[in-house]
Design an enzyme around this catalytic site. Structure first.
Site, PDB file in Angstrom:
ATOM      1  N   LYS A  22       0.825  -1.206   0.000  1.00  0.00           N
ATOM      2  CA  LYS A  22       0.000   0.000   0.000  1.00  0.00           C
ATOM      3  C   LYS A  22       0.859   1.255   0.000  1.00  0.00           C
ATOM      4  O   LYS A  22       0.573   2.222  -0.713  1.00  0.00           O
ATOM      5  CB  LYS A  22      -0.906  -0.008   1.233  1.00  0.00           C
ATOM      6  CG  LYS A  22      -1.609   1.324   1.478  1.00  0.00           C
ATOM      7  CD  LYS A  22      -2.179   1.422   2.866  1.00  0.00           C
ATOM      8  CE  LYS A  22      -2.565   2.853   3.182  1.00  0.00           C
ATOM      9  NZ  LYS A  22      -3.144   3.026   4.515  1.00  0.00           N
ATOM     10  N   ASN A  23       1.931   1.261   0.794  1.00  0.00           N
ATOM     11  CA  ASN A  23       2.746   2.458   0.945  1.00  0.00           C
ATOM     12  C   ASN A  23       3.575   2.779  -0.294  1.00  0.00           C
ATOM     13  O   ASN A  23       4.186   3.850  -0.367  1.00  0.00           O
ATOM     14  CB  ASN A  23       3.654   2.329   2.166  1.00  0.00           C
ATOM     15  CG  ASN A  23       2.879   2.402   3.470  1.00  0.00           C
ATOM     16  OD1 ASN A  23       1.730   2.843   3.493  1.00  0.00           O
ATOM     17  ND2 ASN A  23       3.487   1.965   4.556  1.00  0.00           N
ATOM     18  N   ARG A 102      -4.563  11.134   4.204  1.00  0.00           N
ATOM     19  CA  ARG A 102      -3.463  12.096   4.226  1.00  0.00           C
ATOM     20  C   ARG A 102      -2.583  12.012   2.982  1.00  0.00           C
ATOM     21  O   ARG A 102      -2.092  13.031   2.490  1.00  0.00           O
ATOM     22  CB  ARG A 102      -2.597  11.873   5.469  1.00  0.00           C
ATOM     23  CG  ARG A 102      -3.197  12.354   6.766  1.00  0.00           C
ATOM     24  CD  ARG A 102      -2.159  12.301   7.875  1.00  0.00           C
ATOM     25  NE  ARG A 102      -1.029  13.166   7.586  1.00  0.00           N
ATOM     26  CZ  ARG A 102      -0.957  14.433   7.952  1.00  0.00           C
ATOM     27  NH1 ARG A 102      -1.950  14.996   8.609  1.00  0.00           N
ATOM     28  NH2 ARG A 102       0.110  15.150   7.664  1.00  0.00           N
ATOM     29  N   CYS A 126      -4.803  17.150  12.361  1.00  0.00           N
ATOM     30  CA  CYS A 126      -3.573  17.410  13.081  1.00  0.00           C
ATOM     31  C   CYS A 126      -3.025  18.765  12.671  1.00  0.00           C
ATOM     32  O   CYS A 126      -3.302  19.260  11.585  1.00  0.00           O
ATOM     33  CB  CYS A 126      -2.527  16.323  12.838  1.00  0.00           C
ATOM     34  SG  CYS A 126      -1.851  16.283  11.189  1.00  0.00           S
ATOM     35  N   ARG A 131       2.753  16.163  11.853  1.00  0.00           N
ATOM     36  CA  ARG A 131       3.352  15.269  10.875  1.00  0.00           C
ATOM     37  C   ARG A 131       3.855  16.157   9.755  1.00  0.00           C
ATOM     38  O   ARG A 131       3.307  17.228   9.507  1.00  0.00           O
ATOM     39  CB  ARG A 131       2.321  14.232  10.408  1.00  0.00           C
ATOM     40  CG  ARG A 131       1.975  13.252  11.518  1.00  0.00           C
ATOM     41  CD  ARG A 131       0.856  12.318  11.145  1.00  0.00           C
ATOM     42  NE  ARG A 131       1.257  11.323  10.174  1.00  0.00           N
ATOM     43  CZ  ARG A 131       0.450  10.346   9.741  1.00  0.00           C
ATOM     44  NH1 ARG A 131      -0.781  10.269  10.190  1.00  0.00           N
ATOM     45  NH2 ARG A 131       0.870   9.474   8.864  1.00  0.00           N
ATOM     46  N   PRO A 132       4.930  15.781   9.064  1.00  0.00           N
ATOM     47  CA  PRO A 132       5.743  16.758   8.337  1.00  0.00           C
ATOM     48  C   PRO A 132       5.153  17.323   7.046  1.00  0.00           C
ATOM     49  O   PRO A 132       5.791  17.300   6.002  1.00  0.00           O
ATOM     50  CB  PRO A 132       7.029  15.983   8.065  1.00  0.00           C
ATOM     51  CG  PRO A 132       6.616  14.556   8.032  1.00  0.00           C
ATOM     52  CD  PRO A 132       5.493  14.431   9.024  1.00  0.00           C
ATOM     53  N   ASP A 316       5.091   1.085  11.594  1.00  0.00           N
ATOM     54  CA  ASP A 316       3.843   0.462  11.169  1.00  0.00           C
ATOM     55  C   ASP A 316       3.694  -0.973  11.659  1.00  0.00           C
ATOM     56  O   ASP A 316       2.664  -1.614  11.411  1.00  0.00           O
ATOM     57  CB  ASP A 316       3.724   0.491   9.639  1.00  0.00           C
ATOM     58  CG  ASP A 316       3.298   1.860   9.131  1.00  0.00           C
ATOM     59  OD1 ASP A 316       2.895   2.697   9.946  1.00  0.00           O
ATOM     60  OD2 ASP A 316       3.376   2.085   7.911  1.00  0.00           O
ATOM     61  N   ARG A 408      -8.657  -0.385   4.928  1.00  0.00           N
ATOM     62  CA  ARG A 408      -7.802   0.621   4.308  1.00  0.00           C
ATOM     63  C   ARG A 408      -6.439   0.054   3.949  1.00  0.00           C
ATOM     64  O   ARG A 408      -5.799   0.533   3.012  1.00  0.00           O
ATOM     65  CB  ARG A 408      -7.611   1.813   5.245  1.00  0.00           C
ATOM     66  CG  ARG A 408      -8.836   2.699   5.442  1.00  0.00           C
ATOM     67  CD  ARG A 408      -8.487   3.891   6.311  1.00  0.00           C
ATOM     68  NE  ARG A 408      -7.283   4.530   5.800  1.00  0.00           N
ATOM     69  CZ  ARG A 408      -6.239   4.855   6.554  1.00  0.00           C
ATOM     70  NH1 ARG A 408      -6.231   4.585   7.845  1.00  0.00           N
ATOM     71  NH2 ARG A 408      -5.188   5.447   6.017  1.00  0.00           N
TER      72      ARG A 408
END
Length: 431
Positions: A22-23, A102, A126, A131-132, A316, A408
């Protein structure tokens, strides 16, 4: 709303095919906005986030079609997704989309690089510095874009195009590295990324961009160089296997006991997690098919871990490993260094009988002899899977609510675990 019901106590035996990551799949799909030709991605997982991102890309003008797995094709050659962004019809990504995922914020990079402008909602939930997202905006400013934030939207403009630059990340950021690779691929001149993320998914995206004609050197290292090109072409790319899914199921086998082949899993993507799982007493061996995970009736040994950017222990997998440690014979300490507030699963694990105390950015887990099934509530994607792992070894029945979190990021979980002997089923409430 769907729930998952699990009756614990069954060992896992069989084969679980590891899905595409997924990532990697999500940023690869977003990269389709960089070209007016077709990008074909194979081994795309069947996930809710993939479906949501297809809706978002469609809003920008991306057409898509999906092919199923061809008969006789190898396990890695699962679904193929064809994406075509011949014409960008809208450079605005509204809050209703970005707030739900996100990663969809990353569309700002290809839209800005290809069209010279983008208006993208800030992600909800957030502050900008938590988070960056701020590091992503720093990337675009370094590449010459003018950034304004107004009414919850980032407006980025570069009417004359982006220009190469030296970019120093003050901390490792996967999102910042992904977006920098995409934006710099179409920028004029030379870009150097310092302190870049080294995750395998970064390498996979870079490999795909190179197939599309990008000039990238050093992906997977802390320094990456990109020489911008005038345009990118279509390409065909196979998404790498999901190391988080593989590590999760390895921990499930260690928890429940049994013997499972994780088909398609790659040991080189999981070295730190494999080391930690083996220290608990499980056996993991690499084969031509993937990773074989075994644990007999011996008890689990406690292991301390601390999350870290790749090649360290993945954040994760932190929740899943905590679930595993709830039945270890002794005390373990789990330290989270990547994200704050990532211990929301602790109270739900305690409902199953776990003994866990929080100590700042760490959780101290005292192993128990037995967990007891109970109704629990999933708070996020990885927390959901930690509850499933604990439920596999709990006495009696556990019901995991809010399983849309699981959908998800984990493909057909009840089918994969059920095929290996788990007593697991999805319950759907009828209106």
């Amino acid at each position: 709303m769907d729930r998952i019901r699990i009756v614990g106590g069954q060992k896992l035996n069989g084969v679980i095919r590891i899905s595409g990551a997924k990532n990697a799949a999500l940023p690869l799909m977003i990269a389709s906005l960089l070209t007016n030709e077709t990008l074909t991605l194979e081994n795309i997982p069947d996930l809710a986030d993939v479906g949501m991102l297809l809706r978002i890309l469609g809003h920008h003008g991306v057409d898509h079609s999906i092919d199923g797995r061809r008969p006789g094709a190898p396990a890695r050659a699962s679904r193929a997704l064809h994406l075509s962004a011949r014409q960008i019809v809208d450079t605005t990504a509204p809050y209703e989309f970005v707030s739900r995922m996100r990663a969809s914020f990353w569309v700002i990079a290809p839209l800005l690089a290809r069209m010279g402008e983008a208006k993208v909602s800030l992600p909800g939930g957030c502050a900008i510095g938590t988070r960056p997202v701020d590091l992503l905006l720093m990337v675009f400013e370094k590449l010459g874009a003018v950034i304004e934030i107004e009414a919850g939207y980032v407006q980025a403009k570069a009417p004359k195009g982006l220009s190469g630059a030296e970019i120093h990340f003050p901390k490792v950021t996967v999102g910042g590295t992904h977006t920098a690779l995409m934006a710099a691929s179409l920028a004029k001149g030379h870009t150097v990324l310092h302190n870049a993320a080294r995750e395998p998914e970064i390498v996979d995206v870079a490999d795909c961009l190179i197939k599309m004609g990008a000039r990238i050197k050093g992906a997977g290292q802390s320094t990456v160089e990109i020489e911008g090109v005038g345009s990118l072409s279509g390409a065909r790319h196979v998404v790498l296997p999901d190391r988080i899914e593989a590590g999760t199921y390895a921990m499930a086998v260690a928890m429940a006991g049994g013997d499972v082949m994780l088909e398609g899993a790659s040991p080189t993507l999981l070295e730190s997690a494999i080391e930690a799982i083996e220290k608990t007493g499980a056996e993991i061996s690499a084969t031509n098919e993937g990773l074989r995970v075994r644990r007999n009736g011996r008890g689990l040994l406690p292991v301390d871990i601390a999350t870290a950017p790749f090649p360290g222990f993945p954040t994760d997998l932190q929740a899943q490993f905590m679930a595993l440690m709830t039945k270890a014979k002794g005390s373990s300490r789990i330290t989270e260094t990547i994200f704050e507030n990532r211990f929301m699963h602790v109270q739900e694990l305690v409902r199953l009988g776990a003994h866990i105390k929080l100590d700042g950015d760490a959780a101290v887990v005292e192993g128990v002899d037995e967990l007891q099934g109970a109704p629990v509530m999933a708070t996020d994607l990885r927390a959901s899977m930690s509850l499933v792992i604990a439920a596999l070894a709990a006495e009696g029945e556990t019901t995991v609510n809010r399983v849309y979190h699981l959908d998800r990021g984990f493909e057909h979980i009840e089918e994969k675990l059920g095929a290996c002997g788990a007593m697991i089923e999805r319950l759907t409430d009828r209106a």
